[in-house]
Write a protein that holds these residues in place. Structure first.
Motif, mmCIF file in Angstrom:
data_model
loop_
_atom_site.group_PDB
_atom_site.id
_atom_site.type_symbol
_atom_site.label_atom_id
_atom_site.label_comp_id
_atom_site.label_asym_id
_atom_site.label_seq_id
_atom_site.Cartn_x
_atom_site.Cartn_y
_atom_site.Cartn_z
ATOM 1 N N HIS A 1 7.473 2.431 -1.658
ATOM 2 C CA HIS A 1 6.236 3.440 -1.798
ATOM 3 C C HIS A 1 4.984 2.431 -1.997
ATOM 4 O O HIS A 1 4.020 2.273 -1.190
ATOM 5 C CB HIS A 1 6.525 4.209 -3.055
ATOM 6 C CG HIS A 1 5.552 5.242 -3.017
ATOM 7 N ND1 HIS A 1 5.121 5.555 -4.640
ATOM 8 C CD2 HIS A 1 4.595 6.227 -2.304
ATOM 9 C CE1 HIS A 1 3.932 6.508 -4.211
ATOM 10 N NE2 HIS A 1 4.029 6.920 -3.230
ATOM 11 N N THR A 2 4.751 1.985 -3.490
ATOM 12 C CA THR A 2 3.596 0.954 -3.719
ATOM 13 C C THR A 2 4.161 -0.037 -4.319
ATOM 14 O O THR A 2 5.531 -0.202 -4.451
ATOM 15 C CB THR A 2 2.607 1.603 -4.685
ATOM 16 O OG1 THR A 2 3.239 2.046 -5.958
ATOM 17 C CG2 THR A 2 2.345 3.233 -4.102
ATOM 18 N N ALA A 3 3.253 -1.002 -4.578
ATOM 19 C CA ALA A 3 3.702 -2.265 -5.458
ATOM 20 C C ALA A 3 4.363 -1.823 -6.866
ATOM 21 O O ALA A 3 5.078 -2.418 -7.321
ATOM 22 C CB ALA A 3 2.445 -3.153 -5.653
ATOM 23 N N GLU A 4 4.243 -0.533 -7.266
ATOM 24 C CA GLU A 4 4.587 -0.368 -8.417
ATOM 25 C C GLU A 4 5.869 0.669 -8.657
ATOM 26 O O GLU A 4 6.382 0.905 -9.560
ATOM 27 C CB GLU A 4 3.376 0.379 -9.608
ATOM 28 C CG GLU A 4 2.289 -0.578 -9.805
ATOM 29 C CD GLU A 4 2.720 -1.724 -10.629
ATOM 30 O OE1 GLU A 4 3.482 -1.379 -11.568
ATOM 31 O OE2 GLU A 4 2.445 -2.786 -10.314
ATOM 32 N N THR A 5 6.149 1.604 -7.690
ATOM 33 C CA THR A 5 6.762 2.484 -7.269
ATOM 34 C C THR A 5 7.664 2.400 -6.156
ATOM 35 O O THR A 5 7.279 1.937 -5.032
ATOM 36 C CB THR A 5 6.130 3.799 -7.371
ATOM 37 O OG1 THR A 5 5.077 3.728 -6.410
ATOM 38 C CG2 THR A 5 5.394 4.046 -8.656
ATOM 39 N N THR B 1 5.091 4.189 -14.288
ATOM 40 C CA THR B 1 4.272 3.103 -14.387
ATOM 41 C C THR B 1 2.876 3.469 -15.165
ATOM 42 O O THR B 1 2.727 4.463 -15.325
ATOM 43 C CB THR B 1 3.969 2.532 -12.958
ATOM 44 O OG1 THR B 1 2.882 1.741 -13.058
ATOM 45 C CG2 THR B 1 3.238 3.879 -12.310
ATOM 46 N N SER B 2 2.551 2.319 -15.868
ATOM 47 C CA SER B 2 1.343 2.831 -16.745
ATOM 48 C C SER B 2 0.212 2.423 -16.153
ATOM 49 O O SER B 2 -0.872 2.488 -16.382
ATOM 50 C CB SER B 2 1.397 1.949 -18.083
ATOM 51 O OG SER B 2 1.414 0.596 -17.750
ATOM 52 N N LEU B 3 0.249 1.788 -15.022
ATOM 53 C CA LEU B 3 -0.876 1.591 -13.743
ATOM 54 C C LEU B 3 -1.305 2.836 -13.054
ATOM 55 O O LEU B 3 -0.290 3.357 -12.377
ATOM 56 C CB LEU B 3 -0.637 0.289 -13.097
ATOM 57 C CG LEU B 3 -0.603 -0.957 -13.553
ATOM 58 C CD1 LEU B 3 -0.358 -1.793 -12.425
ATOM 59 C CD2 LEU B 3 -1.739 -1.225 -14.348
ATOM 60 N N ALA C 1 -2.265 9.278 -11.212
ATOM 61 C CA ALA C 1 -1.179 8.536 -12.246
ATOM 62 C C ALA C 1 0.227 9.311 -12.153
ATOM 63 O O ALA C 1 0.128 10.521 -12.270
ATOM 64 C CB ALA C 1 -1.821 8.378 -13.520
ATOM 65 N N VAL C 2 1.352 8.536 -12.223
ATOM 66 C CA VAL C 2 2.613 8.949 -12.401
ATOM 67 C C VAL C 2 3.049 8.208 -13.638
ATOM 68 O O VAL C 2 4.134 7.384 -13.273
ATOM 69 C CB VAL C 2 3.400 8.974 -11.219
ATOM 70 C CG1 VAL C 2 3.098 10.020 -10.382
ATOM 71 C CG2 VAL C 2 3.182 7.683 -10.198
#
Length: 275
Positions: A113-117, A243-245, A206-207
């Motif tokens: 999905h993304t670099a974080e998710t 994620t906090s980002l 944000a999630v």
């Protein structure tokens, strides 16, 4: 009287009495285990954690644990099928650190999905859901494309009624239906495009955890600071943190951003020092 691991172990033994289950207690590791006698599939419970929750919430903590463990055991002992349950298949967003295999070694199916998710896929069972693994897919001859298409179609059909809060001239929208798929709504591209079309400033998304999706219409630098604090708070409090980002949504893409106090967000980049 203070609760101890041994006392809690006795309470758990009483709660999980079932002729089809076996319970055991590892004194060295303080682990209580409940498993099916025939398959040996089960749940391991870290007793000191339960004691800590008991001291905070009393009997309600044990009742909550009992419910979730029994639901998990029930799911383990049923062969789940996908065919005929198409309307119950949904995507779930998880952090990239989330395991790619079940504890029993089954490979879970997922998409980047993304670099974080990362996107995993779940079969909704009513009060809970089961993450779909490769074996389930192979048994029914389903492809990843089919799972993806069905799950995204289903997430688009979910209602989205965000609550709005305006702080320092920035608009924040909160989606919290508490159906297990709040964060999953980030995959509804038409929703993202609608929010983008209606935003006055820059759209951030944000999630921080599974049960919330935040949209932020950022109209000044203060908005970034507020979003950063908000996302971190939700992330710390979430039952299933992601994620906090936050992300900036631009050109149909989600880019993770670091927000520095009193500064606009910056994307991490490689820089070379002066020589």
């Amino acid at each position: 009287m203070k609760m101890t691991s041994i006392k809690m172990k006795k309470i758990l033994e009483e709660r999980f009495q079932n002729p089809d289950w076996r319970t055991s207690f590892n004194r060295d590791k303080d682990i209580f285990r409940v498993e099916w006698k025939d398959t040996k599939q089960g749940i391991s419970i870290t007793v000191p954690n339960v004691v800590a929750k008991y001291e905070q919430r009393g009997e309600a903590a044990v009742a909550d644990l009992e419910y979730h463990v029994k639901e998990a055991l029930k799911i383990m002992n049923v062969e789940h099928v996908l065919t005929g349950k198409e309307k119950n298949i949904f995507p779930v967003i998880r952090a990239t650190s989330f395991p790619k295999k079940t504890k029993s070694g089954m490979k879970l199916i997922y998409s980047d999905h993304t670099a974080e998710t990362r996107i995993y896929y779940a079969l909704d069972l009513g009060s809970t859901y089961k993450l779909i693994d490769e074996e389930m897919l192979e048994k029914e001859g389903w492809t990843m494309d089919r799972i993806r298409e069905i799950s995204i179609f289903n997430v688009r059909s979910l209602e989205t009624n965000p609550k709005i809060d305006t702080v320092a001239d920035n608009d924040f929208y909160f989606v919290g239906a508490q159906d297990g798929y709040d964060a999953s709504r980030i995959l509804n591209e038409s929703l993202l495009e609608e929010m983008k079309a209606n935003s006055k400033g820059e759209l951030a998304v944000a999630v921080p955890h599974q049960d919330v999706l935040i949209f932020a219409d950022i109209q000044n630098d203060t908005g970034y600071d507020i979003l950063a604090q908000m996302t971190m708070k939700f992330f710390a409090e979430g039952r299933v943190p992601i994620t906090s980002l936050p992300f900036i949504y631009e050109d149909k893409k989600l880019e993770p951003i670091f927000i520095l106090a009193k500064n606009r967000p910056t994307e991490p980049k490689n820089t070379k020092g002066d020589e």
